[in-house]
Design an enzyme around this catalytic site. Structure first.
Site, PDB file in Angstrom:
ATOM      1  N   LYS A   1       0.825  -1.211   0.000  1.00  0.00           N
ATOM      2  CA  LYS A   1       0.000   0.000   0.000  1.00  0.00           C
ATOM      3  C   LYS A   1       0.861   1.264   0.000  1.00  0.00           C
ATOM      4  O   LYS A   1       0.431   2.321  -0.440  1.00  0.00           O
ATOM      5  CB  LYS A   1      -0.966  -0.018   1.170  1.00  0.00           C
ATOM      6  CG  LYS A   1      -2.023  -1.104   0.979  1.00  0.00           C
ATOM      7  CD  LYS A   1      -3.209  -0.955   1.873  1.00  0.00           C
ATOM      8  CE  LYS A   1      -4.309  -1.931   1.483  1.00  0.00           C
ATOM      9  NZ  LYS A   1      -3.928  -3.345   1.670  1.00  0.00           N
TER      10      LYS A   1
HETATM   11  C1  LIG Z   1      -4.472  -4.417   1.019  1.00  0.00           C
HETATM   12  C2  LIG Z   1      -3.739  -5.702   0.959  1.00  0.00           C
HETATM   13  C3  LIG Z   1      -4.083  -6.737   0.057  1.00  0.00           C
HETATM   14  C4  LIG Z   1      -5.300  -6.653  -0.846  1.00  0.00           C
HETATM   15  O1  LIG Z   1      -5.158  -5.699  -1.854  1.00  0.00           O
HETATM   16  P1  LIG Z   1      -6.431  -5.142  -2.667  1.00  0.00           P
HETATM   17  O2  LIG Z   1      -5.932  -4.022  -3.457  1.00  0.00           O
HETATM   18  O3  LIG Z   1      -7.430  -4.720  -1.610  1.00  0.00           O
HETATM   19  O4  LIG Z   1      -6.968  -6.267  -3.487  1.00  0.00           O
HETATM   20  C5  LIG Z   1      -3.297  -7.870   0.011  1.00  0.00           C
HETATM   21  N1  LIG Z   1      -2.236  -8.006   0.830  1.00  0.00           N
HETATM   22  C6  LIG Z   1      -1.873  -7.057   1.714  1.00  0.00           C
HETATM   23  C7  LIG Z   1      -0.711  -7.294   2.597  1.00  0.00           C
HETATM   24  C8  LIG Z   1      -2.598  -5.858   1.810  1.00  0.00           C
HETATM   25  O5  LIG Z   1      -2.240  -4.924   2.689  1.00  0.00           O
END
Ligand SMILES: *Cc1c(COP(=O)(O)O)cnc(C)c1O
Length: 477
Positions: free
Chosen positions: A120
């Site tokens: 993120k």
């Molecule tokens: C947010 C997140 C996901 C999922 O990603 P999306 O964009 O919501 O599909 C997967 N793994 C981790 C570690 C995350 O923080």
């Protein structure tokens, strides 16, 4: 570049006009009026670029109302080895998203080397700089209000800390996050970051945020905003690393690559879909879920059936524990030939708590052209994958990445490089790593003693009046 709503009843907007907002006024999600196309010549040129220059090349096709020099400066200050420095030893941090070979043809794209050790940060760090830029231009301020059970909240705080014109009020369920996640957030001492520990569970915190957002007068007076995963700028920033991963895994633009993506809200893989629509030679987009398999079910059956909170399991890959996938509407808009009336019809069912079924329609018949395949993992599968990858390749992966590797390998094709997206570092999920391997994961340098740092947070009853009073007391009028 004009942006349109998936529900078809909102005026067209430019990139900076939708930057600070969430949903379109008609309840839809914004998408480009048409996807920019990348020519073969561009693809060959882009192959040579650094991450920051590649990000500029990609984003300048979307953020057409930001002057080139400004966008270049924002992107250059975001994608530096300094910001994305938490890589495993041996990874080249100057690459920003280094590609690690497990064996010839199978790779991990390291997206989790930013400050909060999860992918993120790739988009959120850019968002922080874009927000600061846009607010300065408008002589305006923004107070970000959110609820988190871990990853999103910390990524938002590390992106917004110290930014002029921005405050973050982040609610979390008191005592429910891991010691590491709590320390990561509560040790921030920046005066513009407010951690609020709610006496309740995550849903209580989320309900408080919703209640404040529904109070339009309060929202306007205190300039309340959010940074959730439907934000278009976040999606667009994620498109960049599909290009980067493609270039690292191939020698020429004649080759195809498949990406495996641990998925929750469909934000990450939505960026992959858009990269593919732009002309990046992606063979398969392999969507991996955990036990909360609402998306796997759709791509296998044509039925999209969001779950209730009670039906949503708490798993060892908690960032994928979703009941409905907030970005999924963007893909369906493309799948139904960008027919907004059709999207409105389908989401009238979803928004009423129901499901929709595309079986037997031409849309479902044509879904193959989008390259999606899907699979899921159980807790036992993830432990197994963590063990196998560690034993076979000496690489430790977290539970989310393990989910993607497990499903990715099921769809591996000879001659097509498989790139598994690493969505978090194992240090974030110590307990499951100990369960799988009988040892703690390594922590990036400088994070060893994080739990011992002084922490700062406000403990609060699950009471909206108290939350509003707290915000009002900390926003100068
Ligand atoms: C947010 C997140 C996901 C999922 O990603 P999306 O964009 O919501 O599909 C997967 N793994 C981790 C570690 C995350 O923080």
């Amino acid at each position: 570049m004009k942006y349109i709503s998936t529900r078809g009843n909102s005026p067209e907007k430019q990139f900076t006009e939708i930057l600070l907002g969430g949903l379109a006024p008609d309840g839809g999600l914004y998408l480009p009026g048409q996807y920019p196309q990348v020519t073969r010549v561009e693809l060959d040129t882009w192959r040579q670029l650094s991450y920051a220059d590649l990000a500029y090349a990609v984003l300048s096709k979307f953020a057409t109302d930001i002057p080139a020099a400004d966008l270049k400066a924002i992107v250059s200050k975001t994608y530096t080895a300094d910001v994305y420095h938490n890589a495993r030893s041996g990874s080249d941090t100057t690459q920003i998203t280094p590609l690690r070979t497990l064996e010839p043809g199978v790779y991990i794209l390291e997206l989790s080397n930013g400050p909060t050790l999860a992918f993120k940060d790739m988009a959120m760090q850019l968002l922080g700089n874009l927000f600061e830029y846009a607010l300065a231009k408008q002589h305006d301020e923004l107070n970000i209000l959110g609820a988190t059970s871990g990853d999103t909240g910390s990524a938002a705080e590390y992106a917004m800390r110290g930014k002029r014109g921005i405050r973050v009020f982040m609610l979390s369920p008191q005592g429910k996050m891991s010691a590491f996640q709590t320390a990561q957030m509560f040790s921030l001492q920046d005066p513009n970051i407010f951690n609020i520990a709610i006496k309740g569970v995550f849903d209580d915190a989320q309900d408080m945020v919703k209640a404040v957002s529904n109070d339009h007068a309060f929202k306007q007076k205190y300039k309340i905003g959010t940074v959730n995963s439907i934000n278009w700028a976040r999606v667009s920033a994620q498109i960049v690393y599909y290009f980067k991963g493609y270039f690292e895994a191939t020698k020429s633009g004649d080759e195809q690559v498949s990406f495996s993506v641990p998925s929750g809200n469909f934000g990450n893989i939505c960026a992959g879909h858009i990269a593919r629509m732009m002309g990046l030679p992606i063979k398969k987009l392999i969507l991996a879920t955990n036990e909360n398999n609402v998306l796997e079910e759709f791509f296998k059956t044509g039925v999209y059936r969001p779950r209730t909170t009670a039906e949503t399991a708490h798993t060892s890959s908690p960032s994928m524990d979703i009941s409905k996938a907030s970005n999924f509407e963007r893909f369906i808009f493309d799948l139904v030939g960008r027919d907004a009336a059709k999207v409105r019809e389908l989401w009238s069912k979803v928004d009423a708590g129901g499901a929709f079924d595309l079986r037997g329609t031409d849309f479902w018949k044509n879904i193959g052209q989008y390259g999606f395949v899907a699979g899921k993992s159980s807790h036992a599968d993830r432990l197994n994958t963590i063990r196998t990858v560690y034993k076979k390749y000496g690489v430790m992966v977290d539970t989310h990445t393990a989910d993607g590797i497990k499903v990715g390998l099921e769809y591996r094709e000879t001659g097509v490089p498989l790139v598994c997206l690493e969505t978090a570092l194992p240090a974030k999920f110590e307990d499951t790593i100990i369960e799988a391997l009988g040892r703690k994961p390594d922590r990036p340098a400088g994070m060893e003693g994080m739990e011992k740092l002084p922490q700062r947070s406000e403990v609060m009853e699950a009471d909206v009046t108290k939350l509003k009073a707290f915000v009002a007391a900390h926003v100068p009028q």
